[in-house]
Design a protein around this motif. Structure first.
Motif, PDB file in Angstrom:
ATOM      1  N   UNK A  40       0.843  -1.183   0.000  1.00  0.00           N
ATOM      2  CA  UNK A  40       0.000   0.000   0.000  1.00  0.00           C
ATOM      3  C   UNK A  40       0.880   1.235   0.000  1.00  0.00           C
ATOM      4  N   UNK A  41       0.328   2.300  -0.604  1.00  0.00           N
ATOM      5  CA  UNK A  41       1.024   3.577  -0.696  1.00  0.00           C
ATOM      6  C   UNK A  41       0.077   4.658  -0.200  1.00  0.00           C
ATOM      7  N   UNK A  42       0.519   5.422   0.770  1.00  0.00           N
ATOM      8  CA  UNK A  42      -0.253   6.528   1.317  1.00  0.00           C
ATOM      9  C   UNK A  42      -0.115   7.711   0.351  1.00  0.00           C
ATOM     10  N   UNK A  43      -1.177   8.019  -0.381  1.00  0.00           N
ATOM     11  CA  UNK A  43      -1.122   9.071  -1.400  1.00  0.00           C
ATOM     12  C   UNK A  43      -1.018  10.471  -0.802  1.00  0.00           C
ATOM     13  N   UNK A  44      -1.391  10.623   0.460  1.00  0.00           N
ATOM     14  CA  UNK A  44      -1.242  11.919   1.109  1.00  0.00           C
ATOM     15  C   UNK A  44       0.236  12.224   1.331  1.00  0.00           C
ATOM     16  N   UNK A  45       1.002  11.209   1.733  1.00  0.00           N
ATOM     17  CA  UNK A  45       2.431  11.386   1.968  1.00  0.00           C
ATOM     18  C   UNK A  45       3.241  11.228   0.691  1.00  0.00           C
ATOM     19  N   UNK A  46       2.770  10.453  -0.244  1.00  0.00           N
ATOM     20  CA  UNK A  46       3.501  10.145  -1.477  1.00  0.00           C
ATOM     21  C   UNK A  46       2.758  10.694  -2.691  1.00  0.00           C
ATOM     22  N   UNK A  47       2.576  12.007  -2.726  1.00  0.00           N
ATOM     23  CA  UNK A  47       1.814  12.638  -3.801  1.00  0.00           C
ATOM     24  C   UNK A  47       2.493  12.487  -5.164  1.00  0.00           C
ATOM     25  N   UNK A  48       3.821  12.461  -5.175  1.00  0.00           N
ATOM     26  CA  UNK A  48       4.534  12.285  -6.443  1.00  0.00           C
ATOM     27  C   UNK A  48       4.291  10.880  -7.015  1.00  0.00           C
ATOM     28  N   UNK A  49       4.295   9.875  -6.155  1.00  0.00           N
ATOM     29  CA  UNK A  49       4.011   8.510  -6.616  1.00  0.00           C
ATOM     30  C   UNK A  49       2.585   8.412  -7.135  1.00  0.00           C
ATOM     31  N   UNK A  50       1.643   9.056  -6.442  1.00  0.00           N
ATOM     32  CA  UNK A  50       0.251   9.052  -6.896  1.00  0.00           C
ATOM     33  C   UNK A  50       0.136   9.709  -8.268  1.00  0.00           C
ATOM     34  N   UNK A  51       0.867  10.784  -8.483  1.00  0.00           N
ATOM     35  CA  UNK A  51       0.843  11.459  -9.787  1.00  0.00           C
ATOM     36  C   UNK A  51       1.505  10.593 -10.859  1.00  0.00           C
ATOM     37  N   UNK A  52       2.612   9.963 -10.518  1.00  0.00           N
ATOM     38  CA  UNK A  52       3.321   9.103 -11.473  1.00  0.00           C
ATOM     39  C   UNK A  52       2.428   7.973 -11.965  1.00  0.00           C
ATOM     40  N   UNK A  53       1.664   7.384 -11.055  1.00  0.00           N
ATOM     41  CA  UNK A  53       0.793   6.260 -11.407  1.00  0.00           C
ATOM     42  C   UNK A  53      -0.631   6.708 -11.747  1.00  0.00           C
ATOM     43  N   UNK A  54      -0.816   8.010 -11.894  1.00  0.00           N
ATOM     44  CA  UNK A  54      -2.082   8.608 -12.329  1.00  0.00           C
ATOM     45  C   UNK A  54      -3.263   8.141 -11.493  1.00  0.00           C
ATOM     46  N   UNK A  55      -3.109   8.253 -10.178  1.00  0.00           N
ATOM     47  CA  UNK A  55      -4.181   7.892  -9.260  1.00  0.00           C
ATOM     48  C   UNK A  55      -5.149   9.073  -9.193  1.00  0.00           C
ATOM     49  N   UNK A  56      -6.365   8.857  -9.630  1.00  0.00           N
ATOM     50  CA  UNK A  56      -7.381   9.917  -9.686  1.00  0.00           C
ATOM     51  C   UNK A  56      -8.407   9.816  -8.566  1.00  0.00           C
ATOM     52  N   UNK A  57      -8.572   8.626  -7.992  1.00  0.00           N
ATOM     53  CA  UNK A  57      -9.496   8.441  -6.880  1.00  0.00           C
ATOM     54  C   UNK A  57      -8.909   7.376  -5.960  1.00  0.00           C
ATOM     55  N   UNK A  58      -9.359   7.410  -4.719  1.00  0.00           N
ATOM     56  CA  UNK A  58      -8.896   6.415  -3.759  1.00  0.00           C
ATOM     57  C   UNK A  58     -10.102   5.830  -3.039  1.00  0.00           C
ATOM     58  N   UNK A  59     -10.007   4.599  -2.615  1.00  0.00           N
ATOM     59  CA  UNK A  59      -8.879   3.699  -2.854  1.00  0.00           C
ATOM     60  C   UNK A  59      -8.840   3.224  -4.303  1.00  0.00           C
ATOM     61  N   UNK A  60      -7.637   3.015  -4.783  1.00  0.00           N
ATOM     62  CA  UNK A  60      -7.410   2.418  -6.095  1.00  0.00           C
ATOM     63  C   UNK A  60      -6.459   1.250  -5.918  1.00  0.00           C
ATOM     64  N   UNK A  61      -6.826   0.118  -6.481  1.00  0.00           N
ATOM     65  CA  UNK A  61      -5.949  -1.057  -6.495  1.00  0.00           C
ATOM     66  C   UNK A  61      -5.325  -1.150  -7.874  1.00  0.00           C
ATOM     67  N   UNK A  62      -4.001  -1.104  -7.929  1.00  0.00           N
ATOM     68  CA  UNK A  62      -3.284  -1.279  -9.188  1.00  0.00           C
ATOM     69  C   UNK A  62      -2.544  -2.606  -9.110  1.00  0.00           C
ATOM     70  N   UNK A  63      -2.603  -3.364 -10.195  1.00  0.00           N
ATOM     71  CA  UNK A  63      -1.988  -4.692 -10.246  1.00  0.00           C
ATOM     72  C   UNK A  63      -0.797  -4.630 -11.197  1.00  0.00           C
ATOM     73  N   UNK A  64       0.355  -5.141 -10.734  1.00  0.00           N
ATOM     74  CA  UNK A  64       1.573  -5.127 -11.527  1.00  0.00           C
ATOM     75  C   UNK A  64       2.135  -6.536 -11.630  1.00  0.00           C
ATOM     76  N   UNK A  65       2.738  -6.810 -12.774  1.00  0.00           N
ATOM     77  CA  UNK A  65       3.450  -8.074 -12.974  1.00  0.00           C
ATOM     78  C   UNK A  65       4.467  -7.859 -14.077  1.00  0.00           C
ATOM     79  N   UNK A  66       5.679  -8.337 -13.868  1.00  0.00           N
ATOM     80  CA  UNK A  66       6.715  -8.190 -14.867  1.00  0.00           C
ATOM     81  C   UNK A  66       7.070  -6.732 -15.158  1.00  0.00           C
TER      82      UNK A  66
END
Length: 146
Positions: free
Chosen positions: A89-115
């Protein structure tokens, strides 16, 4: 990466490229992946690019009611599926740059990564049955493509 053991609370160093080997705590010898791992922006990027397991990232904020309500459901899934997926999990309040990088527009958002790639995304707090269904789909998709 540093992972706190959910059993004895000791901190363990686990190379991200070996997380698929289901590491055990050096102190109590219990599996350490049955928990949600809190990441910051830098560690998120590292884990996404080097982790061999499929992973789910819960982008959340402490002021978000649905995020707080969803947290126990996500933690329960981490305990159940911890050896097959990495739950973070990533706290978007503390990690606003990460939220912007991954284009998080609403919360909660679950993003799935592989490879190193994002393979899916779901917004909103899911009930346990829907989260488990999503996890089963991820496992099926990533084991057949491996």
């Amino acid at each position: 990466m540093q992972i706190r053991c959910p059993h004895c609370q000791k901190t363990n160093r686990a190379p991200t490229n070996r997380l698929h080997e289901n590491p055990q705590c050096g102190a109590c010898q219990q599996p350490i992946l049955g928990q949600v791992i809190e990441l910051n922006g830098a560690s998120l990027q590292e884990v996404v690019t080097t982790n061999a397991l499929p992973m789910i990232v819960d982008f959340w904020a402490p002021w978000c009611g649905p995020c707080r309500m969803f947290a126990p459901t996500f933690e329960a899934a981490a305990k159940e599926y911890g050896g097959q997926l990495l739950f973070t999990k990533v706290n978007t309040q503390e990690e606003q740059e990460a939220a912007a990088t991954y284009q998080i527009r609403s919360i909660p958002t679950l993003a799935v990564f592989h490879g190193g790639q994002e393979i899916g995304r779901v917004s909103g707090a899911l009930p346990a049955t829907q989260l488990n269904q999503l996890i089963d789909e991820i496992i099926s998709k990533t084991t057949t493509s491996a």
